[in-house]
Scaffold this motif. Structure first.
Motif, mmCIF file in Angstrom:
data_model
loop_
_atom_site.group_PDB
_atom_site.id
_atom_site.type_symbol
_atom_site.label_atom_id
_atom_site.label_comp_id
_atom_site.label_asym_id
_atom_site.label_seq_id
_atom_site.Cartn_x
_atom_site.Cartn_y
_atom_site.Cartn_z
ATOM 1 N N ALA A 79 -59.866 31.881 -39.000
ATOM 2 C CA ALA A 79 -59.633 32.455 -37.792
ATOM 3 C C ALA A 79 -58.645 31.940 -36.567
ATOM 4 N N ASP A 82 -55.953 34.308 -36.236
ATOM 5 C CA ASP A 82 -55.917 35.253 -35.687
ATOM 6 C C ASP A 82 -55.404 36.169 -34.713
ATOM 7 N N ALA A 84 -54.036 36.900 -30.875
ATOM 8 C CA ALA A 84 -54.157 36.601 -30.024
ATOM 9 C C ALA A 84 -53.456 36.742 -28.625
ATOM 10 N N GLU A 89 -57.303 33.025 -25.671
ATOM 11 C CA GLU A 89 -57.909 33.768 -26.712
ATOM 12 C C GLU A 89 -58.045 33.379 -27.712
ATOM 13 N N ASN A 93 -61.413 32.149 -30.680
ATOM 14 C CA ASN A 93 -61.010 32.804 -32.480
ATOM 15 C C ASN A 93 -61.686 31.856 -32.886
ATOM 16 N N THR A 97 -66.050 30.604 -34.807
ATOM 17 C CA THR A 97 -66.742 30.588 -36.205
ATOM 18 C C THR A 97 -67.559 29.679 -36.178
ATOM 19 N N PHE A 201 -64.437 37.938 -25.076
ATOM 20 C CA PHE A 201 -64.989 37.359 -25.856
ATOM 21 C C PHE A 201 -66.615 37.415 -26.510
#
Length: 212
Positions: A79, A82, A84, A89, A93, A97, A201
């Motif tokens: 995560a 990831d 973004a 953002e 992420n 989680t 989101f």
């Protein structure tokens, strides 16, 4: 009937069947409940069938720890990397989680932390996992321009809050927790996520309530 027949395999179970049973025993009763005979009785399989899939109990416990690392540390590190478009953002992420066991297995995390209190080797592995998670958070923050010391403090704040949620077994409605997300993100990054980002989101995680 051959050794490879489906009936014979069904009688012995499978490695995943045994591992799932061990997982259930660990999260419900603790590591002392993860023993071959009780697992065999619960599965209605012979004790000897266990040895078709595992060398011994130690191997089974090791595979449980591998599952824990993949479903906790692995998920969090992934995560943190990831894609973004913005730092806020990226932080969404990460903290998302912890919203469900599908992303971060909190039940297994609690069980392993309890297990570590009685097993020095598991404690060492847990401490390595904590260090890896913190490193991933620091690296993410540094990629977004934070200095090393600032990134370290922010990473610890993020991690200790989220692990605190788990360790204290905090239960709160999802809507209530999500209402705090913009403020969490602001504390963690120094920036507040814009309304449109929060709406995207919420849609991404499938939440249909009102966005904060």
């Amino acid at each position: 009937m051959t050794e490879n027949s489906s009936t014979d395999r069904g009688w012995r179970g499978s490695q995943d069947v045994w591992l799932d049973a061990a997982y259930a025993a660990l999260v419900e009763k603790g590591v002392d409940a993860v023993k071959i005979l009780p697992l065999a009785n619960a599965l209605q399989l012979s004790r000897t069938s266990f040895y078709w899939f595992f060398k011994d109990r130690k191997q089974l416990l090791g595979m449980l720890l591998d599952r824990w690392e993949a479903s906790t540390t692995g998920a969090l590190v992934a995560a943190s990397r990831d894609y973004a478009a913005t730092e806020t953002e990226a932080m969404l992420n990460v903290i998302s989680t912890f919203l469900s066991d599908e992303l971060f297995d909190t039940k297994l995390e609690i069980a392993v932390r309890a297990w570590a209190q009685q097993d020095p080797q598991v404690l060492e592995r847990l401490q390595c996992a904590d260090a890896a998670r913190l490193a991933a958070l620091r690296e993410m923050l540094e990629r977004w321009g934070h200095g090393a010391e600032d990134a370290d403090v922010r990473a610890r704040t993020i991690y200790l809050v989220q692990v605190g949620y788990i360790s204290m077994r905090v239960e709160e409605p999802l809507a209530e927790r999500l209402e705090r997300f913009p403020s969490y993100v602001e504390i963690y990054t120094g920036k507040r996520p814009p309304q449109q980002e929060m709406e995207r989101f919420m849609a991404r995680i499938g939440y249909r309530g009102a966005a904060s």
